[in-house]
Design a protein around this motif. Structure first.
Motif, mmCIF file in Angstrom:
data_model
loop_
_atom_site.group_PDB
_atom_site.id
_atom_site.type_symbol
_atom_site.label_atom_id
_atom_site.label_comp_id
_atom_site.label_asym_id
_atom_site.label_seq_id
_atom_site.Cartn_x
_atom_site.Cartn_y
_atom_site.Cartn_z
ATOM 1 N N ILE A 13 -22.629 -0.097 18.245
ATOM 2 C CA ILE A 13 -23.868 0.369 17.606
ATOM 3 C C ILE A 13 -24.511 -0.841 16.934
ATOM 4 O O ILE A 13 -23.899 -1.483 16.065
ATOM 5 C CB ILE A 13 -23.596 1.451 16.544
ATOM 6 C CG1 ILE A 13 -22.839 2.644 17.136
ATOM 7 C CG2 ILE A 13 -24.894 1.904 15.869
ATOM 8 C CD1 ILE A 13 -23.613 3.484 18.099
ATOM 9 N N LEU A 14 -25.728 -1.142 17.360
ATOM 10 C CA LEU A 14 -26.408 -2.319 16.825
ATOM 11 C C LEU A 14 -26.755 -2.110 15.352
ATOM 12 O O LEU A 14 -27.339 -1.102 14.988
ATOM 13 C CB LEU A 14 -27.687 -2.575 17.628
ATOM 14 C CG LEU A 14 -28.538 -3.748 17.150
ATOM 15 C CD1 LEU A 14 -27.858 -5.075 17.492
ATOM 16 C CD2 LEU A 14 -29.926 -3.683 17.740
ATOM 17 N N PRO A 16 -28.934 -3.997 12.807
ATOM 18 C CA PRO A 16 -29.863 -5.120 12.626
ATOM 19 C C PRO A 16 -29.638 -5.853 11.302
ATOM 20 O O PRO A 16 -29.848 -7.066 11.212
ATOM 21 C CB PRO A 16 -31.243 -4.472 12.660
ATOM 22 C CG PRO A 16 -31.051 -3.109 13.193
ATOM 23 C CD PRO A 16 -29.631 -2.715 12.944
ATOM 24 N N GLU A 17 -29.204 -5.105 10.274
ATOM 25 C CA GLU A 17 -28.995 -5.721 8.959
ATOM 26 C C GLU A 17 -27.823 -6.707 9.018
ATOM 27 O O GLU A 17 -27.922 -7.834 8.506
ATOM 28 C CB GLU A 17 -28.717 -4.614 7.945
ATOM 29 C CG GLU A 17 -29.157 -4.962 6.544
ATOM 30 C CD GLU A 17 -28.991 -3.778 5.602
ATOM 31 O OE1 GLU A 17 -29.302 -2.642 6.010
ATOM 32 O OE2 GLU A 17 -28.551 -4.005 4.468
ATOM 33 N N GLU A 19 -26.799 -8.198 11.664
ATOM 34 C CA GLU A 19 -27.262 -9.323 12.495
ATOM 35 C C GLU A 19 -28.084 -10.305 11.668
ATOM 36 O O GLU A 19 -27.951 -11.525 11.800
ATOM 37 C CB GLU A 19 -28.106 -8.802 13.674
ATOM 38 C CG GLU A 19 -27.304 -8.135 14.764
ATOM 39 C CD GLU A 19 -26.273 -9.073 15.399
ATOM 40 O OE1 GLU A 19 -26.630 -10.207 15.765
ATOM 41 O OE2 GLU A 19 -25.104 -8.661 15.499
ATOM 42 N N ALA A 20 -28.945 -9.757 10.790
ATOM 43 C CA ALA A 20 -29.790 -10.610 9.944
ATOM 44 C C ALA A 20 -28.935 -11.410 8.960
ATOM 45 O O ALA A 20 -29.197 -12.594 8.704
ATOM 46 C CB ALA A 20 -30.815 -9.750 9.201
ATOM 47 N N LYS A 38 -21.021 -4.905 8.661
ATOM 48 C CA LYS A 38 -21.414 -4.435 7.333
ATOM 49 C C LYS A 38 -20.983 -2.967 7.197
ATOM 50 O O LYS A 38 -20.995 -2.221 8.166
ATOM 51 C CB LYS A 38 -22.933 -4.538 7.216
ATOM 52 C CG LYS A 38 -23.499 -4.248 5.871
ATOM 53 C CD LYS A 38 -25.014 -4.177 5.966
ATOM 54 C CE LYS A 38 -25.524 -2.765 5.913
ATOM 55 N NZ LYS A 38 -25.707 -1.929 7.009
ATOM 56 N N LYS A 40 -20.207 0.398 3.961
ATOM 57 C CA LYS A 40 -20.425 0.819 2.571
ATOM 58 C C LYS A 40 -19.211 1.628 2.129
ATOM 59 O O LYS A 40 -18.437 2.109 2.975
ATOM 60 C CB LYS A 40 -21.711 1.630 2.443
ATOM 61 C CG LYS A 40 -21.837 2.758 3.429
ATOM 62 C CD LYS A 40 -23.267 3.296 3.459
ATOM 63 C CE LYS A 40 -23.490 4.192 4.663
ATOM 64 N NZ LYS A 40 -24.875 4.583 4.873
ATOM 65 N N LEU A 64 -21.190 11.905 4.417
ATOM 66 C CA LEU A 64 -21.220 10.453 4.207
ATOM 67 C C LEU A 64 -21.329 9.670 5.504
ATOM 68 O O LEU A 64 -21.988 8.638 5.555
ATOM 69 C CB LEU A 64 -19.975 10.008 3.422
ATOM 70 C CG LEU A 64 -19.780 10.681 2.064
ATOM 71 C CD1 LEU A 64 -18.524 10.160 1.378
ATOM 72 C CD2 LEU A 64 -20.993 10.459 1.165
ATOM 73 N N ALA A 65 -20.669 10.162 6.566
ATOM 74 C CA ALA A 65 -20.713 9.451 7.846
ATOM 75 C C ALA A 65 -21.270 10.354 8.929
ATOM 76 O O ALA A 65 -21.101 11.565 8.888
ATOM 77 C CB ALA A 65 -19.307 9.011 8.238
ATOM 78 N N ASN A 66 -21.960 9.758 9.879
ATOM 79 C CA ASN A 66 -22.394 10.489 11.066
ATOM 80 C C ASN A 66 -21.421 10.120 12.182
ATOM 81 O O ASN A 66 -21.471 8.999 12.698
ATOM 82 C CB ASN A 66 -23.823 10.079 11.436
ATOM 83 C CG ASN A 66 -24.305 10.768 12.707
ATOM 84 O OD1 ASN A 66 -23.515 11.346 13.442
ATOM 85 N ND2 ASN A 66 -25.598 10.692 12.951
ATOM 86 N N ILE A 68 -21.213 10.421 15.161
ATOM 87 C CA ILE A 68 -21.740 9.921 16.443
ATOM 88 C C ILE A 68 -21.846 8.395 16.414
ATOM 89 O O ILE A 68 -21.611 7.722 17.409
ATOM 90 C CB ILE A 68 -23.126 10.546 16.748
ATOM 91 C CG1 ILE A 68 -22.990 12.062 16.914
ATOM 92 C CG2 ILE A 68 -23.757 9.941 18.004
ATOM 93 C CD1 ILE A 68 -24.316 12.793 16.981
ATOM 94 N N ILE A 69 -22.176 7.849 15.262
ATOM 95 C CA ILE A 69 -22.430 6.405 15.196
ATOM 96 C C ILE A 69 -21.545 5.670 14.195
ATOM 97 O O ILE A 69 -21.508 4.439 14.195
ATOM 98 C CB ILE A 69 -23.921 6.120 14.832
ATOM 99 C CG1 ILE A 69 -24.348 6.922 13.585
ATOM 100 C CG2 ILE A 69 -24.830 6.408 16.001
ATOM 101 C CD1 ILE A 69 -25.694 6.536 13.018
ATOM 102 N N ARG B 62 -28.655 8.407 4.995
ATOM 103 C CA ARG B 62 -29.201 8.198 6.343
ATOM 104 C C ARG B 62 -30.444 9.065 6.414
ATOM 105 O O ARG B 62 -30.463 10.156 5.862
ATOM 106 C CB ARG B 62 -28.228 8.683 7.442
ATOM 107 C CG ARG B 62 -26.943 7.917 7.580
ATOM 108 C CD ARG B 62 -26.144 8.419 8.786
ATOM 109 N NE ARG B 62 -25.913 9.855 8.771
ATOM 110 C CZ ARG B 62 -24.954 10.448 8.038
ATOM 111 N NH1 ARG B 62 -24.159 9.743 7.268
ATOM 112 N NH2 ARG B 62 -24.808 11.754 8.082
ATOM 113 N N GLN B 112 -35.702 -4.612 13.752
ATOM 114 C CA GLN B 112 -35.680 -4.718 12.295
ATOM 115 C C GLN B 112 -37.054 -4.505 11.654
ATOM 116 O O GLN B 112 -37.275 -4.871 10.510
ATOM 117 C CB GLN B 112 -35.120 -6.075 11.846
ATOM 118 C CG GLN B 112 -33.740 -6.354 12.407
ATOM 119 C CD GLN B 112 -33.312 -7.778 12.195
ATOM 120 O OE1 GLN B 112 -33.709 -8.408 11.228
ATOM 121 N NE2 GLN B 112 -32.500 -8.294 13.076
#
Lengths: 77, 232
Positions: A13-14, A16-17, A19-20, A38, A40, A64-66, A68-69, B62, B112
């Motif tokens: 699962i990409l 982006p944060e 990756e940044a 990353k 939490k 708290l978590a999904n 699926i991802i 989320r 992003q």
């Protein structure tokens, strides 16, 4: 009693944060980082008398978590 | 005399497209919808439910998840099981995904960016109650405004929703090319809108209610809402 619930994205699962952040580390001139994940965590305080684990599992799975991802992990502090 | 049908718009703290949706429905269908506050635990009757865009509960945790625990969502699920048409737009789509009425997940845009622009959509399924007045592969143009619209679904589940014709809209070019170049957020196979298996629940990231006036960036939203005429 405190349970800590860790939540992070599943492999593939990409994020982006993340990756940044990884790119920023490279921009700081630091070359050793190959990958960065990353996540939490949530510290959930409950009463001491009862075993609350099944409730913490429900909170993790349904809120708290999904699933699926994201993965979650519960640790008793 | 026939009883007037009722359209409901569910509002959460942080919804911000509810009034736009009200105006669009009133203008296109000539019916005044009723607003339902999120903590309403009993909706007596309704013939269609819409969940508007915005940032319900500040997108905390989320996008959409906190809203799924509001009492009104239990009612939305109850009416969906009776076959009542349900439409989720943008944050409404995220809420319908998080509450399990629609499959998959909506994650952060792969680029992003908060994408705020006009996109072209290709009608992939024109056999649903929501899209039957479109031609197959018709191109419509609607605005998007989101940072978490990247549709994700596992390959085996993707095949299932494809085989069951649950993909309703895809991001495309003016001429209907569905390629990476026209994908604004990284969504699997350019998916912009899907339905449930029974096809009475639909979710889409673009905002038809923001394309109904001449001063808007396009008026293709009018047709989207006029398509609902037969349902009410």
């Amino acid at each position: 009693m405190i349970f800590r619930v860790y939540v992070n994205f599943k492999d593939g699962i990409l994020d982006p944060e993340a990756e940044a952040i990884k790119q920023t580390i490279a921009n700081m001139g630091l070359k050793s980082v190959k990958n960065l994940v990353k996540g939490k965590f949530f510290d959930i305080e409950v009463g001491d008398k009862k075993n609350h684990l099944s409730e913490i599992e429900k909170i993790s799975k349904d809120l708290l978590a999904n699933p699926i991802i994201e993965n979650f992990k519960i640790v008793k502090k | 005399m026939l009883k007037e049908k009722k359209i409901s718009i569910v509002i959460f703290p942080g919804s911000n497209c509810d009034r736009d949706l009200f105006v669009a429905l009133e203008k296109c269908l000539g019916t005044k919808p009723e607003f339902i506050w999120h903590n309403c635990s009993h909706i007596k009757s309704t013939d269609m439910i819409l969940i508007p865009g915005g940032f319900s509960f500040g997108d905390y945790l989320r996008a959409g998840i906190i809203a799924t625990k509001s009492p009104a969502i239990r009612e939305v699920i109850r009416f969906s099981k009776k076959g009542v048409p349900i439409i989720g737009i943008c944050n409404g789509f995220q809420i319908l995904i998080e509450c399990g009425l629609l499959e998959g997940a909506l994650i952060k845009n792969s680029n992003q960016l908060f994408k705020c622009e006009k996109v072209n959509l290709k009608v992939i399924n024109n056999k649903t109650i929501f899209t039957k007045n479109y031609k197959l592969s018709e191109i419509i143009s609607l605005p998007i405004a989101h940072s978490q619209g990247n549709y994700f679904i596992k390959p085996d589940k993707l095949k299932k929703i494809e085989d069951n014709d649950q993909i309703i809209f895809k991001y495309s070019s003016d001429f209907g090319d569905v390629t990476e170049k026209y994908n604004p957020n990284g969504s699997v196979n350019n998916i912009a809108g899907i339905s449930n298996k029974k096809k009475n629940v639909i979710g889409l990231m673009p905002h038809p209610e923001r394309a109904i006036e001449n001063f808007h960036n396009g008026i293709d939203g009018i047709k989207f809402f006029k398509n609902l005429k037969d349902l009410i």
